[in-house]
Motif scaffolding. Sequence first.
Motif, short mmCIF file in Angstrom:
data_model
loop_
_atom_site.label_atom_id
_atom_site.label_comp_id
_atom_site.label_asym_id
_atom_site.label_seq_id
_atom_site.Cartn_x
_atom_site.Cartn_y
_atom_site.Cartn_z
N CYS A 48 -3.70 10.89 -0.10
CA CYS A 48 -3.21 9.52 -0.23
C CYS A 48 -3.55 8.59 0.91
O CYS A 48 -3.82 7.43 0.68
CB CYS A 48 -1.71 9.53 -0.42
SG CYS A 48 -1.25 10.23 -2.00
N PHE A 49 -3.46 9.03 2.13
CA PHE A 49 -3.60 8.11 3.25
C PHE A 49 -4.75 8.48 4.17
O PHE A 49 -5.03 9.65 4.40
CB PHE A 49 -2.35 8.11 4.13
CG PHE A 49 -1.15 7.44 3.54
CD1 PHE A 49 -1.21 6.12 3.13
CD2 PHE A 49 0.04 8.11 3.41
CE1 PHE A 49 -0.10 5.49 2.60
CE2 PHE A 49 1.15 7.49 2.89
CZ PHE A 49 1.08 6.18 2.48
N ASP A 74 2.04 6.59 -7.03
CA ASP A 74 0.97 7.50 -7.45
C ASP A 74 1.35 8.96 -7.27
O ASP A 74 1.04 9.81 -8.11
CB ASP A 74 -0.32 7.20 -6.68
CG ASP A 74 -0.93 5.85 -7.04
OD1 ASP A 74 -0.52 5.25 -8.06
OD2 ASP A 74 -1.81 5.40 -6.29
N VAL A 75 2.03 9.28 -6.17
CA VAL A 75 2.43 10.67 -5.91
C VAL A 75 3.52 11.09 -6.89
O VAL A 75 3.45 12.17 -7.48
CB VAL A 75 2.89 10.85 -4.45
CG1 VAL A 75 3.55 12.21 -4.25
CG2 VAL A 75 1.70 10.71 -3.51
N LYS A 135 -1.77 11.24 -7.90
CA LYS A 135 -2.40 11.66 -6.64
C LYS A 135 -1.57 12.75 -6.00
O LYS A 135 -0.36 12.82 -6.18
CB LYS A 135 -2.51 10.49 -5.67
CG LYS A 135 -3.49 9.44 -6.05
CD LYS A 135 -3.60 8.38 -4.97
CE LYS A 135 -4.61 7.32 -5.34
NZ LYS A 135 -4.69 6.29 -4.32
N GLU A 156 0.83 -1.21 0.00
CA GLU A 156 0.00 0.00 0.00
C GLU A 156 0.86 1.26 0.00
O GLU A 156 0.65 2.18 -0.79
CB GLU A 156 -0.91 -0.01 1.22
CG GLU A 156 -1.81 1.19 1.34
CD GLU A 156 -3.18 0.97 0.73
OE1 GLU A 156 -3.95 1.93 0.71
OE2 GLU A 156 -3.45 -0.15 0.27
N MET A 157 1.87 1.30 0.87
CA MET A 157 2.73 2.47 0.95
C MET A 157 3.47 2.68 -0.37
O MET A 157 3.54 3.80 -0.89
CB MET A 157 3.75 2.31 2.08
CG MET A 157 4.63 3.54 2.25
SD MET A 157 5.82 3.39 3.61
CE MET A 157 7.04 2.33 2.86
N GLN A 174 2.61 1.74 -3.38
CA GLN A 174 1.69 2.18 -4.43
C GLN A 174 1.40 3.67 -4.29
O GLN A 174 1.33 4.40 -5.28
CB GLN A 174 0.38 1.39 -4.42
CG GLN A 174 -0.51 1.71 -5.60
CD GLN A 174 0.18 1.45 -6.93
OE1 GLN A 174 0.71 0.36 -7.18
NE2 GLN A 174 0.21 2.45 -7.80
N VAL A 175 1.24 4.14 -3.07
CA VAL A 175 1.04 5.58 -2.85
C VAL A 175 2.26 6.36 -3.34
O VAL A 175 2.13 7.39 -3.99
CB VAL A 175 0.75 5.87 -1.36
CG1 VAL A 175 0.80 7.37 -1.07
CG2 VAL A 175 -0.61 5.31 -0.97
N LEU A 184 -1.78 9.53 7.01
CA LEU A 184 -1.35 10.73 6.33
C LEU A 184 -0.95 11.75 7.36
O LEU A 184 -1.69 12.01 8.32
CB LEU A 184 -2.47 11.29 5.46
CG LEU A 184 -2.25 12.69 4.90
CD1 LEU A 184 -1.07 12.68 3.94
CD2 LEU A 184 -3.49 13.20 4.23
#
Length: 97
Positions: free
Chosen positions: A75-76, A64-65, A70, A57-58, A60-61, A94
Amino acid sequence: FFVCLLTLDDDTYGDLIRSGKDIELIPQEEEIAEIKWMSVEEYAAQGIWQGSPLYGEMNQVLRDVVSGEKKVESCFVGKRLDIGWRPGANTIYLSKL
């Protein structure tokens, strides 16, 4: 460890960046055992993260950033996930500092 999304100050490093020159990293020996610039993909592809819901998950964020898909602010949310490569769970949040 921790992961930071950094950008270099254009006034200080802009000419070096545009010319393609390397920027020397100087670790502070008392605090950092090893420092390395790497792409998000190189970071996320490390074997230790594979199979971990938390780090999946981290990472992928991060992708994306960096890609602009994103904004950091969106994001979180608080989310508890299994670590995956060892017993236990952690919660990611976040931070709006």
